[in-house]
Design an enzyme around this catalytic site. Structure first.
Site, PDB file in Angstrom:
ATOM      1  N   SER A  28       0.806  -1.217   0.000  1.00 20.26           N
ATOM      2  CA  SER A  28       0.000   0.000   0.000  1.00 20.26           C
ATOM      3  C   SER A  28       0.842   1.272   0.000  1.00 20.26           C
ATOM      4  O   SER A  28       0.326   2.345  -0.265  1.00 20.26           O
ATOM      5  CB  SER A  28      -0.942   0.025   1.213  1.00 20.26           C
ATOM      6  OG  SER A  28      -0.248   0.372   2.385  1.00 20.26           O
TER       7      SER A  28
ATOM      8  N   LYS B  46       1.337   4.537   7.177  1.00 20.34           N
ATOM      9  CA  LYS B  46       0.505   5.369   6.303  1.00 20.34           C
ATOM     10  C   LYS B  46       0.966   6.825   6.366  1.00 20.34           C
ATOM     11  O   LYS B  46       1.697   7.229   7.280  1.00 20.34           O
ATOM     12  CB  LYS B  46      -0.966   5.289   6.733  1.00 20.34           C
ATOM     13  CG  LYS B  46      -1.628   3.938   6.507  1.00 20.34           C
ATOM     14  CD  LYS B  46      -1.818   3.611   5.050  1.00 20.34           C
ATOM     15  CE  LYS B  46      -2.551   2.298   4.823  1.00 20.34           C
ATOM     16  NZ  LYS B  46      -1.733   1.132   5.190  1.00 20.34           N
TER      17      LYS B  46
END
Length: 206
Positions: free
Chosen positions: A126, A163
């Site tokens: 990701s 993230k």
């Protein structure tokens, strides 16, 4: 960031420390049999650790002179520091908590900078848009706050994920660097959410 040596597990580190202490005390290196006796393992495993430490770049053995060992992996910098590797952290979603130490990295202190730094191994894709790939080690400075746009290790319900940190409509928005993954949105101050640290570097074994 460039790592100065391939990471060692805690057991491998203990064997390396034993080699160093033995050489300092006796002025020559232990044999595989002496390593085996010290750790209660088979002699063939004593040879295994010598070969592994040489392959990982921490020692250089003198051929035909088994009692001679040169320590090389940690002499590349006088200011090298050990960075603990705290297991894995998935980059795809928060599924696995930061847990026990599984090894360590050896880095120049100039690369690490100030503060308490640890490492986590990434699993998932990701964050590929930020050049953080599956299997990479991220270097993380422990801190509880983050600025807009910084890449962080966030912990949600006790589980960790890497993230990019954003503030959005009074909430925290954790964005992936891969359009296939939706953002994770959590309320500011939610007891289930915290920032474990800021990502300050990436180590990738080629």
């Amino acid at each position: 960031y460039t790592c100065m040596a391939v990471p060692l597990t805690p057991t491998q580190r203990r064997v390396l420390d034993f080699l160093r202490e033995f050489v300092e005390r006796h002025r020559f290196a232990p044999t595989a049999a002496e390593i085996a006796s010290r750790f209660g393992i088979a002699v063939k495993n004593g040879f295994y650790y010598l070969e592994l430490l040489e392959r990982k770049g921490y020692i250089r053995r003198k051929r035909h002179h088994p009692r001679r060992i040169e320590f090389v992996g940690e002499n590349l910098s006088r200011s090298a520091v050990r960075i603990p590797v705290l297991g894995r952290v998935p980059a795809g979603g928060p599924r696995e908590a930061i847990e026990e130490v599984e090894g360590e990295l050896l880095l120049d202190s100039d690369l690490v900078g100030e503060g308490e730094v640890f490492s986590l191994r990434v699993r998932g894709d990701s964050m590929t848009g930020a050049h953080i790939c599956d299997g990479d080690h991220v270097l993380v400075r422990s801190q509880a706050r983050a600025e807009e746009g910084e890449i962080v290790v966030a912990v949600i319900d006790g589980e960790a994920t890497v993230k990019r940190f954003r503030r959005w409509k009074g909430k925290v928005r954790l964005e992936a660097a891969n359009p296939a993954y939706p953002p994770i949105v959590v309320p500011v101050g939610a007891p289930s959410f915290r920032i474990a640290g800021k990502v300050v570097g990436v180590y990738r074994k080629l």
